[in-house]
Design a protein around this motif. Structure first.
Motif, short mmCIF file in Angstrom:
data_model
loop_
_atom_site.label_atom_id
_atom_site.label_comp_id
_atom_site.label_asym_id
_atom_site.label_seq_id
_atom_site.Cartn_x
_atom_site.Cartn_y
_atom_site.Cartn_z
N ILE A 1 13.33 62.02 -20.27
CA ILE A 1 13.26 60.57 -20.44
C ILE A 1 12.36 59.98 -19.37
O ILE A 1 12.39 60.41 -18.21
CB ILE A 1 14.67 59.93 -20.42
N ASP A 2 11.56 59.01 -19.76
CA ASP A 2 10.70 58.31 -18.81
C ASP A 2 11.57 57.42 -17.93
O ASP A 2 12.48 56.75 -18.42
CB ASP A 2 9.67 57.46 -19.57
N ASP A 3 11.28 57.40 -16.65
CA ASP A 3 12.14 56.63 -15.73
C ASP A 3 11.97 55.12 -15.88
O ASP A 3 12.73 54.36 -15.31
CB ASP A 3 11.95 57.07 -14.28
N THR A 4 10.99 54.66 -16.69
CA THR A 4 10.83 53.22 -16.94
C THR A 4 11.67 52.76 -18.13
O THR A 4 11.74 51.57 -18.40
CB THR A 4 9.35 52.86 -17.20
N LEU A 5 12.31 53.71 -18.82
CA LEU A 5 13.20 53.36 -19.92
C LEU A 5 14.58 53.01 -19.38
O LEU A 5 14.90 53.27 -18.21
CB LEU A 5 13.28 54.51 -20.93
N SER A 6 15.42 52.47 -20.22
CA SER A 6 16.74 52.01 -19.78
C SER A 6 17.82 53.05 -20.09
O SER A 6 17.60 53.98 -20.87
CB SER A 6 17.10 50.69 -20.47
N LYS B 1 26.65 46.51 -14.08
CA LYS B 1 25.39 47.09 -14.55
C LYS B 1 25.55 47.39 -16.04
O LYS B 1 26.46 48.12 -16.43
CB LYS B 1 25.04 48.36 -13.79
N VAL B 2 24.66 46.83 -16.85
CA VAL B 2 24.70 47.03 -18.29
C VAL B 2 23.52 47.91 -18.68
O VAL B 2 22.41 47.76 -18.15
CB VAL B 2 24.64 45.67 -19.03
N MET B 3 23.74 48.83 -19.61
CA MET B 3 22.74 49.84 -19.97
C MET B 3 21.38 49.24 -20.33
O MET B 3 20.35 49.72 -19.87
CB MET B 3 23.24 50.70 -21.13
N HIS B 4 21.37 48.21 -21.17
CA HIS B 4 20.08 47.71 -21.63
C HIS B 4 19.30 46.97 -20.54
O HIS B 4 18.10 46.76 -20.67
CB HIS B 4 20.23 46.85 -22.90
N ASN B 5 19.96 46.60 -19.45
CA ASN B 5 19.29 45.92 -18.33
C ASN B 5 19.04 46.83 -17.14
O ASN B 5 18.55 46.37 -16.11
CB ASN B 5 20.13 44.73 -17.83
N THR B 6 19.43 48.09 -17.24
CA THR B 6 19.37 48.99 -16.09
C THR B 6 18.40 50.13 -16.39
O THR B 6 18.59 50.89 -17.33
CB THR B 6 20.77 49.56 -15.77
N LEU C 1 28.04 50.01 -21.44
CA LEU C 1 27.34 49.63 -22.65
C LEU C 1 27.35 48.12 -22.83
O LEU C 1 26.33 47.52 -23.15
CB LEU C 1 27.99 50.31 -23.87
N LEU C 2 28.50 47.51 -22.59
CA LEU C 2 28.65 46.06 -22.74
C LEU C 2 29.32 45.48 -21.52
O LEU C 2 30.21 46.08 -20.94
CB LEU C 2 29.52 45.74 -23.97
#
Length: 182
Positions: A21-26, A75-80, A63-64
Motif C-alpha cells: 500500500i502507498d503510504d499516501t493512502l488512508s 482517529k478515523v480511517m478515512h481521515n488517517t 472505521l467510524l
C-alpha cells in the motif's frame, strides 16, 4: 513510499496475506483492501490498533467516529494516512474485525520501498480465511436456564418471595404526606 504488510491469523495456521500500500493512502483504503481480499461484509465495524512489539494496543484508528462530540483525538480511517502511523519495518498493528468476539489479525510492516501505488494490492493470498463473525453455540442446553436450582427458594408464587416480611415498609404510609415533604 510503498509499505509492505504481512497479515497473520492466530485461528488458521496457513493464513498469510501480504499487501502493498502507498503510504499516501488512508487506513480506509487498507481496510477496504482487507475486506475485499477476504470477501468480508464491509459494513461490519472494524478498527486498527497500533501496538508495541508485544502486540499491546496503543492507538486506535476506527472505521467510524462513534463519539458524540466528534473528538479530534479520535482517529478515523478515512481521515488517517498510512504515513501517519507506519514508517519503519517491524511496526505492528492489530486489525480487529469481529468486535463482539474481540478477534483480530496481526499485521506487521515487513518492508518499505521507494515508489508509489494507486491502490493497495494483495500480492500474497494463502490459506483459509477465518469466518468474519463468530456467533456462540446457542444450543438448547446453553440457552435454557437450570430452573431446578431455584426450586427451593421459589415455588411460583409471590408469597414465596417474602414481600410481606419486609419490616421497613410502613403500612400507614400516606402518599399525600410524602408529596408534601418535597
Amino acid at each position: 513510499m510503498i509499505i509492505y504488510l504481512r497479515i497473520l491469523s492466530n485461528e488458521v495456521d496457513n493464513f498469510v496475506k501480504e499487501i502493498a500500500i502507498d503510504d499516501t493512502l488512508s487506513f480506509a483504503d487498507l481496510h477496504a483492501c482487507i475486506q475485499d481480499t477476504l470477501n468480508y461484509d464491509a459494513s461490519q465495524m472494524a478498527s486498527f490498533f497500533t501496538t508495541d512489539s508485544g502486540w499491546n494496543k496503543e492507538s486506535e484508528i476506527t472505521l467510524l467516529d462513534m463519539s458524540e462530540g466528534h473528538s479530534s483525538e479520535i482517529k478515523v480511517m478515512h481521515n488517517t494516512l498510512i504515513s501517519d502511523f507506519l514508517f519503519e519495518e517491524g511496526q505492528r498493528l492489530l486489525y480487529v474485525f469481529d468486535f463482539f468476539s474481540e478477534r483480530a489479525f496481526f499485521i506487521e510492516v515487513i518492508e518499505i520501498k521507494k515508489g508509489s501505488l494507486d491502490k493497495p494490492n494483495c500480492y500474497r493470498n494463502e490459506g483459509e480465511t477465518p469466518q468474519q463473525i463468530m456467533i456462540g453455540d446457542f444450543t438448547e442446553e446453553t440457552t435454557k436456564p437450570d430452573l431446578d436450582q431455584f426450586d427451593d427458594e421459589f415455588d411460583g408464587t409471590l408469597d414465596s418471595m417474602k414481600f410481606n416480611d419486609l419490616d421497613h415498609f410502613d403500612d400507614d404510609l400516606n402518599l399525600d404526606d410524602l408529596a408534601d415533604q418535597y
